[in-house]
Design a protein around this motif. Structure first.
Motif, PDB file in Angstrom:
ATOM      1  N   SER A  71      19.114 -26.590  15.698  1.00  0.00           N
ATOM      2  CA  SER A  71      19.532 -26.353  14.315  1.00  0.00           C
ATOM      3  C   SER A  71      19.904 -27.643  13.590  1.00  0.00           C
ATOM      4  O   SER A  71      20.177 -27.617  12.393  1.00  0.00           O
ATOM      5  N   GLY A  72      19.964 -28.751  14.314  1.00  0.00           N
ATOM      6  CA  GLY A  72      20.315 -30.023  13.703  1.00  0.00           C
ATOM      7  C   GLY A  72      21.792 -30.183  13.417  1.00  0.00           C
ATOM      8  O   GLY A  72      22.179 -30.967  12.541  1.00  0.00           O
ATOM      9  N   GLU A  73      22.627 -29.457  14.149  1.00  0.00           N
ATOM     10  CA  GLU A  73      24.067 -29.587  13.932  1.00  0.00           C
ATOM     11  C   GLU A  73      24.539 -30.973  14.369  1.00  0.00           C
ATOM     12  O   GLU A  73      24.040 -31.542  15.335  1.00  0.00           O
ATOM     13  N   THR A  74      25.508 -31.515  13.636  1.00  0.00           N
ATOM     14  CA  THR A  74      25.988 -32.869  13.915  1.00  0.00           C
ATOM     15  C   THR A  74      27.509 -32.900  13.992  1.00  0.00           C
ATOM     16  O   THR A  74      28.185 -31.938  13.614  1.00  0.00           O
ATOM     17  N   VAL A  75      28.022 -34.013  14.478  1.00  0.00           N
ATOM     18  CA  VAL A  75      29.455 -34.301  14.483  1.00  0.00           C
ATOM     19  C   VAL A  75      29.649 -35.621  13.752  1.00  0.00           C
ATOM     20  O   VAL A  75      28.708 -36.425  13.656  1.00  0.00           O
TER      21      VAL A  75
END
Length: 401
Positions: A250-254
């Motif tokens: 999903s391309g989730e980032t921090v």
């Protein structure tokens, strides 16, 4: 050489029979400092099925592993989940030992196998082409096939053992580690190893990964184990790896800004350290990654969940440094989604390194947050101030993602 496992019993009649490649240091063009495995699985029921084979130089170790359970001539079915040669190049040997065995594979799988193994007599092999939802009864156990197109080749397929709820996932959910252990809870840092594997092999196929999860839900699949073709089997941390794949796909980032660079005489490195200090001072995770002193595969892993990248390149021959060019070629092929970047670097008698790197980032679909920062010769105190301020801006951009 490789070494056979002593076959490991996963459940009644189900065994891991693959090999360990302790000395593997390069795979798909990226570094594998921990080695690797080529996993294969044997299911013994009224009928006997072998799921995938191993890389050809380990064929006899593999056959010896199978022989500890059954005579290979007794194999009734061979499931070829994927034609790539680390999974299929022992197939011809298995077919010599079990010439009456039927091969179950996808339509593209049959085409690929016959292209690779025409000289080995593929035209005489008995194929059964299967698609998603097709099943094979072994007696008390049932295999169901699931096409996994572009995870990570067009022919890719998974096999699900319904009664035991075991997914044989081939190249999905794998890790490149050489270990005599067989399960996720027996090794350290397994999610990190899986992240590095995903970043370097499956990153371009995030949309296909999400479609695969939709298909698994539609089929009502539940998992007691996920048994990939590389690395250890997921048993304790199944939910962790499933959630990680959904997040990565999903391309989730921090909030995170890796500082990736190379330097000729140290000026670009001085800039990199000041950019890093600006990021760190703003309270955002960062890491200094010299391109010739860190594994490229590890650097790519650090990008996986980072929304922003700082890239430093000195100039050589009016272009970017050769290690930066190689890095950007690899990164562009992986098609990272939703990433932003800024380039910085020093130059001497001629510039061009920063601009060329910006051009490649743009071609790779990575958004440039601002014009690159260039310094002639060695940065002075004013230049270092600009570098630190750049780091602060990058940190703020990462927080906004």
């Amino acid at each position: 050489m490789g070494y056979e496992y002593s076959p490991v019993k996963l459940a009644d009649g189900i065994y891991s029979v693959g090999v360990i490649d302790w000395n593997l240091r390069d795979f798909h063009g990226y570094e594998t400092p921990k080695g690797g495995t080529y996993n294969s699985y044997l299911i013994v029921d009224d009928k006997i099925a072998l799921i995938d084979t191993v890389k050809s130089q380990f064929t006899e170790d593999f056959v010896n592993s199978i022989r500890q359970i059954v005579d290979p001539s007794e194999i009734d079915y061979v499931v070829a989940n994927h034609v790539e040669m680390d999974h299929s190049s022992s197939l011809s040997r298995i077919m010599e030992l079990a010439p009456d065995a039927k091969i179950y594979t996808s339509k593209r799988g049959k085409t690929g196998l016959c292209a690779y193994y025409k000289e080995e007599g593929c035209e005489n092999w008995d194929f059964e082409v299967v698609g998603t939802g097709d099943e094979l009864s072994l007696g008390n156990k049932t295999l169901m096939f699931i096409e996994a197109v572009m995870l990570h080749w067009p022919d890719s397929m998974h096999t699900y053992l319904k009664e035991n709820k075991i997914l044989f996932s081939n190249d999905a959910f794998g890790q490149h580690i050489a270990t005599s252990q067989r399960f996720d809870y027996e090794v350290d840092d397994v999610i990190d190893d899986a992240a590095e594997y995903y970043a370097n092999i499956l990153m371009p196929f995030g949309s296909q990964v999400l479609k695969y999860f939709d298909k698994a839900k539609e089929l009502g699949l539940e998992f007691n184990m996920i048994a990939p073709s590389h690395g250890v089997i997921w048993k304790k941390y199944i939910n962790d790896i499933l959630n990680a794949y959904k997040s990565w796909a999903s391309g989730e980032t921090v909030p995170k800004v890796p500082v990736i660079y190379d330097t000729m005489w140290g000026s670009t490195e001085i800039m990199a350290k000041e950019v890093l200090e600006g990021i760190r001072s703003a309270g955002v995770e960062t890491e200094l990654l010299h391109l010739r002193k860190n594994n490229l595969s590890t650097i790519i892993k650090e990008i996986l969940d980072a929304p922003v990248i700082a890239l430093g390149s000195t100039t050589i021959n009016n272009g970017m440094f050769h290690s930066v060019a190689g890095f950007l070629t690899h990164l562009k092929g992986l098609k990272p989604k939703g990433k932003k970047a800024v380039v910085f670097g020093s130059y001497g008698w001629g510039g061009g390194g920063v601009q060329r790197a910006e051009d490649e980032l743009d071609k790779g679909g990575i958004e440039l947050l601002e014009k690159g920062l260039k310094v002639k010769f060695r940065p002075d105190s004013e230049d270092l101030k600009f570098c630190r301020e750049l780091g602060t801006r990058l940190a703020e951009a990462a927080k906004e993602q």
